[in-house]
Design a protein around this motif. Sequence first.
Motif, PDB file in Angstrom:
ATOM      1  N   PHE A 156       0.829  -1.206   0.000  1.00 25.13           N
ATOM      2  CA  PHE A 156       0.000   0.000   0.000  1.00 25.13           C
ATOM      3  C   PHE A 156       0.858   1.248   0.000  1.00 25.13           C
ATOM      4  O   PHE A 156       2.028   1.227   0.369  1.00 25.13           O
ATOM      5  N   THR A 157       0.225   2.331  -0.438  1.00 26.74           N
ATOM      6  CA  THR A 157       0.862   3.639  -0.428  1.00 26.74           C
ATOM      7  C   THR A 157      -0.155   4.652   0.085  1.00 26.74           C
ATOM      8  O   THR A 157      -1.364   4.432  -0.017  1.00 26.74           O
ATOM      9  N   HIS A 158       0.345   5.728   0.640  1.00 28.04           N
ATOM     10  CA  HIS A 158      -0.525   6.750   1.226  1.00 28.04           C
ATOM     11  C   HIS A 158      -0.019   8.118   0.783  1.00 28.04           C
ATOM     12  O   HIS A 158       1.177   8.387   0.821  1.00 28.04           O
ATOM     13  N   ARG A 159      -0.928   8.965   0.366  1.00 30.95           N
ATOM     14  CA  ARG A 159      -0.544  10.321  -0.038  1.00 30.95           C
ATOM     15  C   ARG A 159      -1.602  11.301   0.434  1.00 30.95           C
ATOM     16  O   ARG A 159      -2.788  11.142   0.149  1.00 30.95           O
ATOM     17  N   ARG A 160      -1.137  12.307   1.163  1.00 30.15           N
ATOM     18  CA  ARG A 160      -2.043  13.393   1.565  1.00 30.15           C
ATOM     19  C   ARG A 160      -2.209  14.318   0.383  1.00 30.15           C
ATOM     20  O   ARG A 160      -1.250  14.750  -0.230  1.00 30.15           O
ATOM     21  N   GLU A 161      -3.452  14.618   0.059  1.00 29.57           N
ATOM     22  CA  GLU A 161      -3.745  15.467  -1.092  1.00 29.57           C
ATOM     23  C   GLU A 161      -3.494  16.946  -0.779  1.00 29.57           C
ATOM     24  O   GLU A 161      -3.127  17.698  -1.650  1.00 29.57           O
ATOM     25  N   ILE A 162      -3.717  17.331   0.462  1.00 26.50           N
ATOM     26  CA  ILE A 162      -3.478  18.713   0.869  1.00 26.50           C
ATOM     27  C   ILE A 162      -2.438  18.691   1.977  1.00 26.50           C
ATOM     28  O   ILE A 162      -2.683  18.166   3.056  1.00 26.50           O
TER      29      ILE A 162
END
Length: 89
Positions: A68-74
């Motif tokens: 899995f990967t996680h990215r905050r959009e803001i």
Amino acid sequence: MQMSETEMMLRGYGLTTAEIFYRMPDYQHVLNTFIWQEYDLAPDHPRLFRFIEFWQDKIEGPLHSVRFTHRREIAPGEWRNCAGELTLH
């Protein structure tokens, strides 16, 4: 009450994408993949782990692995509150 995507992003949620590898129930030597995507909180990822627990309890295909990967959009450097606007000339 469900939050909108924008409210979730402002509260620190980011887009988590998981690639789930699982074995076919009738053919244990065959691996298949499933893509799961949801807004979740890092580093605990409660929604992802809840989904994995659901998979283990309700779905017959045993899990092989999960990436899995996680990215905050803001992020803090990308958004700021602007109370007014000043125009020159």
